[in-house]
Each structure stands twice: as structure tokens, then as C-alpha cells.
Design an enzyme around this catalytic site. Structure first.
Site, PDB file in Angstrom:
ATOM      1  N   HIS A  87       0.840  -1.206   0.000  1.00 10.17           N
ATOM      2  CA  HIS A  87       0.000   0.000   0.000  1.00 10.17           C
ATOM      3  C   HIS A  87       0.873   1.253   0.000  1.00 10.17           C
ATOM      4  O   HIS A  87       0.610   2.201  -0.732  1.00 10.17           O
ATOM      5  CB  HIS A  87      -0.884   0.046   1.253  1.00 10.17           C
ATOM      6  CG  HIS A  87      -1.897  -1.046   1.373  1.00 10.17           C
ATOM      7  ND1 HIS A  87      -2.035  -1.818   2.499  1.00 10.17           N
ATOM      8  CD2 HIS A  87      -2.838  -1.505   0.507  1.00 10.17           C
ATOM      9  CE1 HIS A  87      -3.028  -2.691   2.327  1.00 10.17           C
ATOM     10  NE2 HIS A  87      -3.524  -2.533   1.130  1.00 10.17           N
ATOM     11  N   ARG A 112      -1.803  -5.595  -8.864  1.00  9.33           N
ATOM     12  CA  ARG A 112      -0.661  -6.479  -8.620  1.00  9.33           C
ATOM     13  C   ARG A 112      -0.501  -7.500  -9.720  1.00  9.33           C
ATOM     14  O   ARG A 112       0.583  -7.760 -10.201  1.00  9.33           O
ATOM     15  CB  ARG A 112      -0.833  -7.210  -7.290  1.00  9.33           C
ATOM     16  CG  ARG A 112      -0.604  -6.316  -6.105  1.00  9.33           C
ATOM     17  CD  ARG A 112      -1.255  -6.850  -4.877  1.00  9.33           C
ATOM     18  NE  ARG A 112      -2.693  -6.739  -4.974  1.00  9.33           N
ATOM     19  CZ  ARG A 112      -3.534  -6.994  -3.992  1.00  9.33           C
ATOM     20  NH1 ARG A 112      -3.059  -7.412  -2.837  1.00  9.33           N
ATOM     21  NH2 ARG A 112      -4.826  -6.843  -4.143  1.00  9.33           N
ATOM     22  N   LYS A 167     -16.630  -6.506   5.269  1.00  9.16           N
ATOM     23  CA  LYS A 167     -15.574  -7.433   5.692  1.00  9.16           C
ATOM     24  C   LYS A 167     -15.394  -7.411   7.204  1.00  9.16           C
ATOM     25  O   LYS A 167     -15.453  -6.351   7.827  1.00  9.16           O
ATOM     26  CB  LYS A 167     -14.228  -6.991   5.091  1.00  9.16           C
ATOM     27  CG  LYS A 167     -14.124  -7.217   3.614  1.00  9.16           C
ATOM     28  CD  LYS A 167     -12.746  -6.778   3.165  1.00  9.16           C
ATOM     29  CE  LYS A 167     -12.630  -6.792   1.657  1.00  9.16           C
ATOM     30  NZ  LYS A 167     -11.394  -6.178   1.198  1.00  9.16           N
ATOM     31  N   SER A 212      -2.931  -7.978   2.559  1.00  8.41           N
ATOM     32  CA  SER A 212      -3.106  -7.926   4.011  1.00  8.41           C
ATOM     33  C   SER A 212      -3.480  -9.288   4.579  1.00  8.41           C
ATOM     34  O   SER A 212      -3.082  -9.623   5.699  1.00  8.41           O
ATOM     35  CB  SER A 212      -4.178  -6.897   4.380  1.00  8.41           C
ATOM     36  OG  SER A 212      -3.765  -5.613   3.982  1.00  8.41           O
TER      37      SER A 212
END
Ligand code: ADP
Length: 163
Positions: A18, A91, A42, A129
Site C-alpha cells: 500500500h 498487482r 468485511k 493484508s
């Protein structure tokens, strides 16, 4: 005219991936607002306040970056902040489909705000994460290669409370 970008996410917790994206955005825009999602469906490991504090402390070295809470739609938040763009990290190809959907939906809602995709350094390509949370759960010291020291310490602390 000053240009602002909004970088939204859950940041549970913030990682060097990040921060890599934020650093790139901070070089391109006058201001970067890191928008920490509060109403996310979440279930998070860290509370909203913990995620906020870890992000803020990890980003203290950037003079043009600030962390804010965002509870509604990200495009609405971006519009309220007068942002020119939403920044997302890409990514791998696996990120692409979801990100494309989100970017097109956001553009349908607010035409003048574009989504910009930035690629992190390749060392962060496989980082997210949830992998960090998993490594921390097993006490792996490898987390220290991928998150700031204060985040690693918070993870160790959190895991010792969970046990
Ligand atoms: P969410 O998954 O809730 O969108 P995240 O905090 O996981 O929120 O991610 C926020 C943004 O950061 C997303 O654009 C994501 O693709 C990007 N991101 C996450 N990890 C990395 C990384 N290692 N390198 C580059 N971008 C990343």
C-alpha cells in the site's frame, strides 16, 4: 489548481505494498487522501481506530498524504473532497477483472472522476493484508519484510491477545 487523489481500501493492516502505491501517487498529485473504509462488510482483524492509527503513523513521513474515514460510496467521497482521481493498486491479472468492474461502475456514477491504476514494485506483487495476517498468526518473522515496524509490533500484540 491543486490536484487530489483518493486511495481507498480496508488497510487491515496497511502494508509496504500500500505504502509503495501511496508514495507513487504522492509524487503525481498535490494531495493524496487515504480513504479507510468503515462500513465495509468485511470482518477485520484490527478495529477501525487501530487501522486508522497504523495507517496514519506509517504515512507520517509524507507531507501531502492524509488518512480519512470513508463510510459511503467512494466516488461520492472523492467528489466531496474535490478529487480528480481514485487510485488503485494492480498487482496481477487476478486483480484486473474486479478492478475494471469497479472503475467502470464508479465512472458511470461520477463521470469526471477517473480511476488510475499503479503497479507496485515487483517485490510486493504477491503481498496482501490477508497473507500478512496469516503469517502473523503463525508468528512468522517474515512479516517484518512487508510491513512497517509499528504494524509488525501491532500484529504480534494482536495475536498474543487472540490466543
Ligand atoms: P480492499 O481489498 O478492501 O480493496 P485493500 O486495503 O486490500 O482494500 O487494498 C486497497 C488497494 O490497495 C487496492 O487497490 C489493492 O489492489 C491495493 N493493494 C493491496 N495490496 C497491494 C500491494 N501489495 N501492492 C499494490 N497494491 C496493493
Amino acid at each position: 489548481m491543486e490536484r487530489t487523489a483518493v486511495y481507498p481500501g480496508t488497510f487491515d493492516p496497511i502494508t509496504n505494498g500500500h505504502i509503495d502505491i501511496i508514495e507513487r501517487a504522492a509524487q503525481m498529485f498535490d494531495w493524496v487522501i487515504v480513504a479507510l473504509a468503515v462500513n465495509s462488510s468485511k470482518k477485520t482483524l484490527f478495529t477501525q481506530d487501530e487501522r486508522f492509527a497504523l495507517a496514519e503513523q506509517s504515512l507520517a513521513q509524507f507531507g501531502n498524504v492524509r488518512v480519512m474515514l470513508c463510510s459511503g460510496l467512494i466516488v461520492e467521497f472523492a467528489r466531496q473532497q474535490g478529487a480528480a482521481a481514485i487510485v488503485r493498486g494492480l498487482r496481477a491479472v487476478s486483480d484486473f477483472e474486479y478492478e475494471l468492474q469497479m472503475a467502470l461502475m464508479n465512472r458511470k456514477m461520477v463521470q469526471e472522476i477517473n480511476t488510475i491504476f499503479l503497479m507496485p514494485h515487483e517485490r510486493y506483487t504477491y503481498l496482501n493484508s490477508s497473507i500478512i495476517r496469516e503469517l502473523a498468526r503463525y508468528g512468522s518473522p517474515t512479516i517484518r519484510d512487508f510491513v512497517p515496524a509499528i504494524v509488525a509490533d501491532a500484529l504480534v500484540q494482536k495475536m498474543s491477545n487472540v490466543e
